[in-house]
Design a protein around this motif. Structure first.
Motif, PDB file in Angstrom:
ATOM      1  N   LEU A  24       0.824  -1.212   0.000  1.00  0.00           N
ATOM      2  CA  LEU A  24       0.000   0.000   0.000  1.00  0.00           C
ATOM      3  C   LEU A  24       0.860   1.265   0.000  1.00  0.00           C
ATOM      4  O   LEU A  24       0.534   2.236  -0.678  1.00  0.00           O
ATOM      5  N   VAL A  25       1.954   1.251   0.741  1.00  0.00           N
ATOM      6  CA  VAL A  25       2.854   2.410   0.742  1.00  0.00           C
ATOM      7  C   VAL A  25       3.446   2.600  -0.657  1.00  0.00           C
ATOM      8  O   VAL A  25       3.494   3.721  -1.173  1.00  0.00           O
ATOM      9  N   ALA A  26       3.872   1.513  -1.291  1.00  0.00           N
ATOM     10  CA  ALA A  26       4.436   1.607  -2.645  1.00  0.00           C
ATOM     11  C   ALA A  26       3.410   2.169  -3.623  1.00  0.00           C
ATOM     12  O   ALA A  26       3.739   3.016  -4.468  1.00  0.00           O
TER      13      ALA A  26
ATOM     14  N   THR B 294       6.151   9.554   1.979  1.00  0.00           N
ATOM     15  CA  THR B 294       6.240   8.873   3.274  1.00  0.00           C
ATOM     16  C   THR B 294       6.766   9.855   4.316  1.00  0.00           C
ATOM     17  O   THR B 294       7.763  10.542   4.091  1.00  0.00           O
ATOM     18  N   PRO B 295       6.097   9.944   5.468  1.00  0.00           N
ATOM     19  CA  PRO B 295       6.524  10.874   6.500  1.00  0.00           C
ATOM     20  C   PRO B 295       7.674  10.354   7.350  1.00  0.00           C
ATOM     21  O   PRO B 295       8.351  11.117   8.019  1.00  0.00           O
TER      22      PRO B 295
ATOM     23  N   GLY C 194       3.813   4.570   6.997  1.00  0.00           N
ATOM     24  CA  GLY C 194       2.693   5.409   6.630  1.00  0.00           C
ATOM     25  C   GLY C 194       2.928   6.135   5.333  1.00  0.00           C
ATOM     26  O   GLY C 194       4.005   6.064   4.743  1.00  0.00           O
ATOM     27  N   PHE C 195       1.896   6.831   4.930  1.00  0.00           N
ATOM     28  CA  PHE C 195       2.036   7.706   3.763  1.00  0.00           C
ATOM     29  C   PHE C 195       1.213   8.954   3.990  1.00  0.00           C
ATOM     30  O   PHE C 195       0.309   9.002   4.816  1.00  0.00           O
TER      31      PHE C 195
ATOM     32  N   GLY D   7      -2.205  15.877   1.927  1.00  0.00           N
ATOM     33  CA  GLY D   7      -1.446  16.023   3.166  1.00  0.00           C
ATOM     34  C   GLY D   7      -1.995  15.234   4.343  1.00  0.00           C
ATOM     35  O   GLY D   7      -1.430  15.283   5.430  1.00  0.00           O
ATOM     36  N   HIS D   8      -3.096  14.503   4.161  1.00  0.00           N
ATOM     37  CA  HIS D   8      -3.632  13.678   5.248  1.00  0.00           C
ATOM     38  C   HIS D   8      -2.670  12.516   5.513  1.00  0.00           C
ATOM     39  O   HIS D   8      -2.158  11.907   4.576  1.00  0.00           O
TER      40      HIS D   8
END
Length: 132
Positions: free
Chosen positions: A89-91, A100-101, A114-115, A120-121
């Motif tokens: 899902l991140v990819a 990615t934060p 996370g992403f 920006g959410h």
């Protein structure tokens, strides 16, 4: 009480947001979509979101809309079935224009990454080892 969660997210460009989340594999309920909002299924009928244009979102509240690229009001956390699902899902989010934060964190019994979506959410994806 109903066993589903539906949250509302303000977005800058509804069509770009629909394309972003479609790339992650989320689907939309066309009968609940309009030029101002799109009803998105995240986990079947259990977890869903209503993506709303900022103008429509502001018509439902007396507060200003937080600009998620500048400040944070919430982090949406989704549980995943495996580490591979987290990474996948991140990819997909990165390929669709997200970022990615932070790097992935592996705590043995828990793995998360996370992403940040295109508005920006923040979304955190977590896998936890089954407990016996």
């Amino acid at each position: 009480m109903n066993n589903s969660v539906i949250f509302n997210l303000p977005v800058k460009d509804l069509e770009k947001s629909r394309a972003f989340f479609s790339a992650l594999g989320f689907s939309f309920k066309p009968e609940f979509c309009s030029q101002d909002a799109a009803f998105m299924r995240i986990a079947g009928d259990t977890v869903q979101a209503m993506l709303m244009t900022e103008s429509f979102f502001t018509s439902l509240t007396f507060k200003p809309v937080a600009q998620a690229k500048e400040c944070n009001e919430v982090i949406i956390c989704l549980s995943c079935e495996s580490r591979a699902e987290v990474d996948s899902l991140v990819a997909k989010a990165l390929a669709a224009g997200g970022s990615t934060p932070h790097p992935p964190e592996d705590h043995g019994l828990m793995y998360h990454q996370g992403f940040q979506d295109i508005d920006g959410h923040l979304w955190n994806l977590v896998w936890s080892a089954p407990q016996e």
